[in-house]
Design a protein around this motif. Structure first.
Motif, PDB file in Angstrom:
ATOM      1  N   LEU A 188       0.826  -1.208   0.000  1.00  0.00           N
ATOM      2  CA  LEU A 188       0.000   0.000   0.000  1.00  0.00           C
ATOM      3  C   LEU A 188       0.860   1.258   0.000  1.00  0.00           C
ATOM      4  CD1 LEU A 188      -2.778  -1.064   2.532  1.00  0.00           C
ATOM      5  CD2 LEU A 188      -2.948  -0.953   0.035  1.00  0.00           C
ATOM      6  N   PHE A 189       1.933   1.248   0.772  1.00  0.00           N
ATOM      7  CA  PHE A 189       2.825   2.404   0.845  1.00  0.00           C
ATOM      8  C   PHE A 189       3.453   2.675  -0.519  1.00  0.00           C
ATOM      9  CE2 PHE A 189       6.312   5.057   2.080  1.00  0.00           C
ATOM     10  CZ  PHE A 189       5.988   5.609   3.310  1.00  0.00           C
ATOM     11  N   SER A 190       3.945   1.614  -1.168  1.00  0.00           N
ATOM     12  CA  SER A 190       4.571   1.778  -2.478  1.00  0.00           C
ATOM     13  C   SER A 190       3.556   2.220  -3.526  1.00  0.00           C
ATOM     14  CB  SER A 190       5.230   0.460  -2.916  1.00  0.00           C
ATOM     15  OG  SER A 190       6.288   0.100  -2.060  1.00  0.00           O
ATOM     16  N   SER A 191       2.393   1.573  -3.526  1.00  0.00           N
ATOM     17  CA  SER A 191       1.376   1.894  -4.538  1.00  0.00           C
ATOM     18  C   SER A 191       0.900   3.334  -4.394  1.00  0.00           C
ATOM     19  CB  SER A 191       0.190   0.935  -4.414  1.00  0.00           C
ATOM     20  OG  SER A 191       0.593  -0.396  -4.664  1.00  0.00           O
ATOM     21  N   ALA A 192       0.668   3.772  -3.158  1.00  0.00           N
ATOM     22  CA  ALA A 192       0.199   5.135  -2.944  1.00  0.00           C
ATOM     23  C   ALA A 192       1.256   6.166  -3.316  1.00  0.00           C
ATOM     24  CB  ALA A 192      -0.221   5.326  -1.487  1.00  0.00           C
ATOM     25  N   SER A 193       2.531   5.754  -3.340  1.00  0.00           N
ATOM     26  CA  SER A 193       3.610   6.667  -3.732  1.00  0.00           C
ATOM     27  C   SER A 193       3.691   6.854  -5.241  1.00  0.00           C
ATOM     28  CB  SER A 193       4.957   6.145  -3.206  1.00  0.00           C
ATOM     29  OG  SER A 193       4.945   6.037  -1.804  1.00  0.00           O
TER      30      SER A 193
END
Length: 273
Positions: A188-193
């Motif tokens: 989620l952290f990577s995708s939202a970035s």
């Protein structure tokens, strides 16, 4: 200085263990290529119009699909180093029963996290350098030499991710099954970035979350300098956001970790879960 030497010793130990298993090294290096890069580039290429990524040009201001995705993969690897290289590595040592004896040494508890972070940084640098060479050969992204100007942004984001690593470590030390939590939050952290697509393609509510992440701005600045993408905000404001995130996240993470460590010492839960 003594604590820093201890952190470097921990990092050297982690690097030696990592290099001792070449198949694992190969898997960590090549899995982003066949799991993320190739599918994303092939899928994006199916929507080319006369050989141009028209949709990407409209949303991000650049038609370099390969460059856009490759840079996202590099930042995604940086996030993974913080999530798996720091939090998960300490949790596995806790499960193995070796964390408690290590913490009986005079070394500060949070120095172990810093050492794991340095070790993760070393493995990240090696694996991502190999990934970049292969990506340049296979996908031919058009990177500008000006990409080096984004290094300060990457470094500042790294400080924030170290703070995130402290926070995650504090959380997973209380969990019975931490693997799913780390895997999910890492994704989620990577995708939202915006590692695989422009942040502006996200729903408005998710964009609010994305703009709170330091990696969003670090990746945006990197893409601006490397492939000439359109900035999300004024670059000066993005640097301000990066600095603010580092100032808040790093001390907050250390405080959370130290509080968790004290709690575990009181409850006796350091060696069991």
């Amino acid at each position: 200085m003594g604590e820093f030497r201890a952190a470097v010793a921990i990092a050297r130990k982690d690097l030696r263990i990592w290099l001792r298993y070449p198949i694992n090294v190969a898997g960590q290096t090549f899995s982003p290529i066949y799991q993320s890069l190739v599918p994303a580039i092939l899928f994006g290429a199916t929507f080319f119009v006369d050989g141009r990524a028209v949709g990407l040009e409209t949303s991000a201001g650049t038609g370099d699909l390969a460059g856009f995705v490759v840079l996202g993969a590099l930042v995604s690897g940086m996030v993974g180093a913080a999530f798996w290289g720091i939090a998960w590595s300490l949790r596995t040592e806790m499960d193995a029963g070796t964390l408690e004896p290590s913490w009986l040494t005079p070394t500060r508890r949070d120095t172990f996290v810093l050492g794991r972070a340095l070790g993760a940084l070393a493995t990240f640098a090696i694996s991502e350098a190999v990934l970049l060479v292969i990506a340049l050969w296979l996908f031919k992204p058009s990177f500008s030499p000006q990409a080096i100007q984004a290094l300060p942004a990457i470094a500042i984001a790294g400080v924030s991710l170290l703070g995130v690593g402290y926070l995650l470590t504090a959380a997973v030390m209380f969990m019975k099954e931490a693997g799913f939590f780390i895997d999910t939050t890492n994704f989620l952290f990577s995708s939202a970035s915006g590692v695989a697509f422009p942040v502006t393609a996200l729903p408005a509510l998710i964009q609010v979350v994305a703009y709170a992440l330091p990696t969003t701005y670090a990746l945006d600045l990197l893409r601006q300098h490397a492939i000439g993408s359109r900035p999300l905000f004024d670059p000066a404001l993005e640097y301000v956001a990066l600095a603010a995130a580092a100032i808040v996240t790093f001390p907050l993470g250390r405080m959370a970790f130290n509080a968790a460590e004290r709690r575990l010492r009181v409850t006796g839960g350091l060696a069991q879960h």
